[in-house]
Design a protein around this motif. Structure first.
Motif, PDB file in Angstrom:
ATOM      1  N   MET A  82       0.841  -1.206   0.000  1.00  0.00           N
ATOM      2  CA  MET A  82       0.000   0.000   0.000  1.00  0.00           C
ATOM      3  C   MET A  82       0.876   1.257   0.000  1.00  0.00           C
ATOM      4  O   MET A  82       1.859   1.347   0.709  1.00  0.00           O
ATOM      5  N   ARG A  83       0.485   2.197  -0.831  1.00  0.00           N
ATOM      6  CA  ARG A  83       1.231   3.454  -0.855  1.00  0.00           C
ATOM      7  C   ARG A  83       0.810   4.329   0.325  1.00  0.00           C
ATOM      8  O   ARG A  83      -0.288   4.185   0.861  1.00  0.00           O
ATOM      9  N   ASN A  84       1.681   5.226   0.676  1.00  0.00           N
ATOM     10  CA  ASN A  84       1.369   6.158   1.745  1.00  0.00           C
ATOM     11  C   ASN A  84       0.718   7.408   1.154  1.00  0.00           C
ATOM     12  O   ASN A  84       1.402   8.285   0.640  1.00  0.00           O
ATOM     13  N   LEU A  85      -0.600   7.461   1.207  1.00  0.00           N
ATOM     14  CA  LEU A  85      -1.306   8.574   0.580  1.00  0.00           C
ATOM     15  C   LEU A  85      -1.661   9.632   1.611  1.00  0.00           C
ATOM     16  O   LEU A  85      -1.908   9.326   2.778  1.00  0.00           O
ATOM     17  N   ARG A  86      -1.716  10.858   1.137  1.00  0.00           N
ATOM     18  CA  ARG A  86      -2.175  11.936   2.024  1.00  0.00           C
ATOM     19  C   ARG A  86      -3.696  12.084   1.971  1.00  0.00           C
ATOM     20  O   ARG A  86      -4.298  12.595   2.888  1.00  0.00           O
ATOM     21  N   VAL A  87      -4.295  11.653   0.857  1.00  0.00           N
ATOM     22  CA  VAL A  87      -5.765  11.640   0.826  1.00  0.00           C
ATOM     23  C   VAL A  87      -6.247  10.452   1.658  1.00  0.00           C
ATOM     24  O   VAL A  87      -5.504   9.511   1.900  1.00  0.00           O
ATOM     25  N   ASN A  88      -7.511  10.524   2.088  1.00  0.00           N
ATOM     26  CA  ASN A  88      -8.064   9.508   2.980  1.00  0.00           C
ATOM     27  C   ASN A  88      -8.975   8.555   2.192  1.00  0.00           C
ATOM     28  O   ASN A  88     -10.111   8.900   1.851  1.00  0.00           O
ATOM     29  N   SER A  89      -8.447   7.360   1.930  1.00  0.00           N
ATOM     30  CA  SER A  89      -9.155   6.382   1.111  1.00  0.00           C
ATOM     31  C   SER A  89     -10.471   5.936   1.758  1.00  0.00           C
ATOM     32  O   SER A  89     -11.495   5.784   1.079  1.00  0.00           O
ATOM     33  N   ALA A  98      -9.770  19.006  -1.511  1.00  0.00           N
ATOM     34  CA  ALA A  98      -9.922  20.202  -0.655  1.00  0.00           C
ATOM     35  C   ALA A  98      -9.694  19.845   0.808  1.00  0.00           C
ATOM     36  O   ALA A  98      -9.015  20.576   1.547  1.00  0.00           O
ATOM     37  N   ARG A  99     -10.251  18.716   1.243  1.00  0.00           N
ATOM     38  CA  ARG A  99     -10.091  18.299   2.646  1.00  0.00           C
ATOM     39  C   ARG A  99      -8.635  17.975   2.959  1.00  0.00           C
ATOM     40  O   ARG A  99      -8.111  18.345   4.015  1.00  0.00           O
ATOM     41  N   MET A 100      -7.968  17.293   2.037  1.00  0.00           N
ATOM     42  CA  MET A 100      -6.569  16.921   2.253  1.00  0.00           C
ATOM     43  C   MET A 100      -5.685  18.159   2.353  1.00  0.00           C
ATOM     44  O   MET A 100      -4.820  18.235   3.228  1.00  0.00           O
ATOM     45  N   LEU A 101      -5.920  19.146   1.486  1.00  0.00           N
ATOM     46  CA  LEU A 101      -5.112  20.372   1.530  1.00  0.00           C
ATOM     47  C   LEU A 101      -5.257  21.046   2.892  1.00  0.00           C
ATOM     48  O   LEU A 101      -4.274  21.523   3.480  1.00  0.00           O
ATOM     49  N   ASP A 102      -6.487  21.072   3.408  1.00  0.00           N
ATOM     50  CA  ASP A 102      -6.743  21.646   4.740  1.00  0.00           C
ATOM     51  C   ASP A 102      -5.954  20.898   5.814  1.00  0.00           C
ATOM     52  O   ASP A 102      -5.276  21.501   6.638  1.00  0.00           O
ATOM     53  N   GLU A 103      -6.086  19.574   5.785  1.00  0.00           N
ATOM     54  CA  GLU A 103      -5.435  18.759   6.821  1.00  0.00           C
ATOM     55  C   GLU A 103      -3.921  18.879   6.767  1.00  0.00           C
ATOM     56  O   GLU A 103      -3.247  18.786   7.797  1.00  0.00           O
ATOM     57  N   GLN A 104      -3.385  19.075   5.567  1.00  0.00           N
ATOM     58  CA  GLN A 104      -1.934  19.205   5.417  1.00  0.00           C
ATOM     59  C   GLN A 104      -1.473  20.645   5.638  1.00  0.00           C
ATOM     60  O   GLN A 104      -0.282  20.935   5.526  1.00  0.00           O
ATOM     61  N   GLY A 105      -2.441  21.533   5.894  1.00  0.00           N
ATOM     62  CA  GLY A 105      -2.091  22.943   6.114  1.00  0.00           C
ATOM     63  C   GLY A 105      -1.521  23.610   4.881  1.00  0.00           C
ATOM     64  O   GLY A 105      -0.683  24.507   4.971  1.00  0.00           O
ATOM     65  N   ILE A 106      -1.978  23.155   3.704  1.00  0.00           N
ATOM     66  CA  ILE A 106      -1.457  23.724   2.452  1.00  0.00           C
ATOM     67  C   ILE A 106      -2.369  24.857   1.992  1.00  0.00           C
ATOM     68  O   ILE A 106      -3.563  24.651   1.774  1.00  0.00           O
ATOM     69  N   CYS A 107      -1.792  26.039   1.889  1.00  0.00           N
ATOM     70  CA  CYS A 107      -2.561  27.183   1.404  1.00  0.00           C
ATOM     71  C   CYS A 107      -2.174  27.450  -0.035  1.00  0.00           C
ATOM     72  O   CYS A 107      -1.004  27.638  -0.362  1.00  0.00           O
ATOM     73  N   ILE A 141      -1.453  21.284  -6.708  1.00  0.00           N
ATOM     74  CA  ILE A 141      -0.394  22.004  -5.998  1.00  0.00           C
ATOM     75  C   ILE A 141       0.664  22.514  -6.997  1.00  0.00           C
ATOM     76  O   ILE A 141       1.117  23.664  -6.927  1.00  0.00           O
ATOM     77  N   ALA A 142       1.017  21.667  -7.965  1.00  0.00           N
ATOM     78  CA  ALA A 142       2.026  22.047  -8.957  1.00  0.00           C
ATOM     79  C   ALA A 142       1.525  23.187  -9.842  1.00  0.00           C
ATOM     80  O   ALA A 142       2.250  24.151 -10.112  1.00  0.00           O
ATOM     81  N   ILE A 143       0.283  23.091 -10.272  1.00  0.00           N
ATOM     82  CA  ILE A 143      -0.283  24.139 -11.134  1.00  0.00           C
ATOM     83  C   ILE A 143      -0.394  25.448 -10.361  1.00  0.00           C
ATOM     84  O   ILE A 143      -0.123  26.525 -10.880  1.00  0.00           O
TER      85      ILE A 143
END
Ligand SMILES: [Zn+2]
Length: 411
Positions: free
Chosen positions: A1-8, A105-114, A403-405
């Motif tokens: 299993m990969r380590n994902l930041r999104v919540n499967s 959107a939820r993952m960006l919030d949880e990771q504190g990414i603005c 994030i890249a874009i």
């Protein structure tokens, strides 16, 4: 299993929750402009709000959740798809893309990414052919290309314009959005390329154009028992040969370098009696390609072939609709490809033979899509299935690409 930041698990739970909102005994049915669709939207609205998104409805009746960026002048990165379904199908078609957009959107919030850009999560109105007989209502409106006469289309006494108002839209205020800097859509493949090859993702390079060609063959209805075999003008016999030749020609073209399909999907015979030689046939051909010249060439071939008929048979040919192929934006495609590499997802470039909201968004913004595998290629049926793990992997790629874009756009 990969380590994902999104919540499967969360993606799986959301897909289950939305699937549970279906017409009873008809898995999975949530038709646009029905009370069931509104129920699904109410659920989505609550989930958008729980994710901290600002909720709005636009002129096209698209449900939009906004996550504010740091630079109000940067514009919008939009992600999403559609939550309406065909009858008796569509547990993942469109739905997966809406849930994935929400998860990003939820993952960006949880990771504190603005992000610098506003991120908009969208559920487009009525992507599937609805009771009004037309498709992609929301994305066409958002792109400013919904044909005005369509607003007068009527179903059970209600116009499309009224139906759009009933879901909260304002069709008379249609205007093409100019603030979208990129649009990304995840969708299930609905085909049989990815799963058998064990490929995680398809990166869509083009959405095929579609032309619908109507051919009416007229012969002569006669008595089936008394008209000699040598003196008939049998429209069905001529049509049958035509259908077979169209199929052979399509196979020949499909073996070439470009995506090509042609299908005789509608066929009517008149008068349709056992004791009458068929006098008239109407057939409808759906031809698709990623290359415009192929479509034009096939139309010319069909016209020539349909004029080469046995004595006594006449053909009338009409091009009923003609949508050009839509290339995806090279920069957004590269971003998705780089994101897939970064996440470690295997991928291949492919053409979408099905139409999607992204084809309309591509008119006003750089747009691209990714596909996740469909089990046995089945779609628009109750058996339609995609694995949550595959969808979550796609979500991770979408998030990385966003994030890249966000970083490269406007530099
Ligand atoms: Zn779809």
């Amino acid at each position: 299993m990969r380590n994902l930041r999104v919540n499967s698990d969360r993606i799986g739970a959301d897909l289950d929750a939305l699937a549970a909102i279906t017409d009873p005994g008809r898995p999975w049915t949530r038709r646009a402009f029905s009370p069931r669709f509104d129920q699904g939207r109410d659920w989505l609205r609550r989930r958008f709000a729980e994710a901290g998104l600002d909720i709005a409805m636009d002129a096209g009746g698209n449900l939009i959740g906004t996550r504010k960026g740091s630079d109000p002048a940067a514009g919008v990165i939009m992600i999403g798809s559609h939550s309406d379904t065909v009858p008796d199908g569509g547990r993942f078609d469109g739905v997966a893309g809406v849930i994935v957009a929400l998860e990003v959107a939820r993952m960006l919030d949880e990771q504190g990414i603005c992000l610098r850009h506003d991120l908009q999560v969208v559920d487009f109105l009525a992507e599937e052919v609805s009771v009004f007989g037309v498709s992609c209502i929301g994305s066409r409106t958002l792109s400013g290309v919904l044909p005005a006469p369509w607003l007068e289309l009527t179903h059970e006494g209600r116009t499309l314009a009224q139906a759009m108002r009933d879901v909260g839209g304002a069709p008379d205020q249609m205007a093409a959005r100019r603030d979208i800097r990129a649009f990304l859509e995840l969708h299930i493949e609905q085909g049989i390329v990815l799963e058998p090859s064990g490929t995680d993702l398809g990166i869509v390079t083009d959405i095929a154009g579609i032309e619908r060609i109507e051919i009416v063959l007229t012969g002569q209805p006669d008595h089936a028992g008394t008209t000699p075999m040598t003196r008939r003008a049998d429209a069905l016999v001529a049509a049958a040969a035509l259908v077979t030749d169209i199929d052979a020609e399509a196979k020949r073209r499909a073996a070439g370098p470009f995506h090509f399909t042609a299908t005789t999907g509608e066929f009517q015979i008149e008068p349709g009696a056992a004791n009458v030689v068929p006098g008239r046939v109407r057939m409808l051909i759906d031809a698709r390609s990623s290359v415009r010249a192929e479509m034009e060439d096939f139309l010319a071939w069909t016209e020539a072939r349909a004029r080469d008929l046995p004595p006594g048979i006449q053909a009338e040919i009409r091009l009923l609709s003609d949508n050009h192929p839509t290339p995806m934006d090279a920069v957004v495609v590269s971003a998705l490809q780089a994101a897939a590499d970064m996440v470690g997802a295997s991928h291949r470039r492919m053409v979408s033979g099905a139409g999607h909201d992204a084809a309309y968004l591509a008119r006003i913004a750089p747009a691209a899509m990714i596909f996740v595998p469909s089990k046995d290629g089945r779609s628009h049926c109750a058996e339609e299935w995609s694995e949550t793990a595959d969808i979550a992997l796609g979500a991770e790629v979408m998030a990385e690409a966003v994030i890249a874009i966000d970083m490269q756009e406007g530099e």
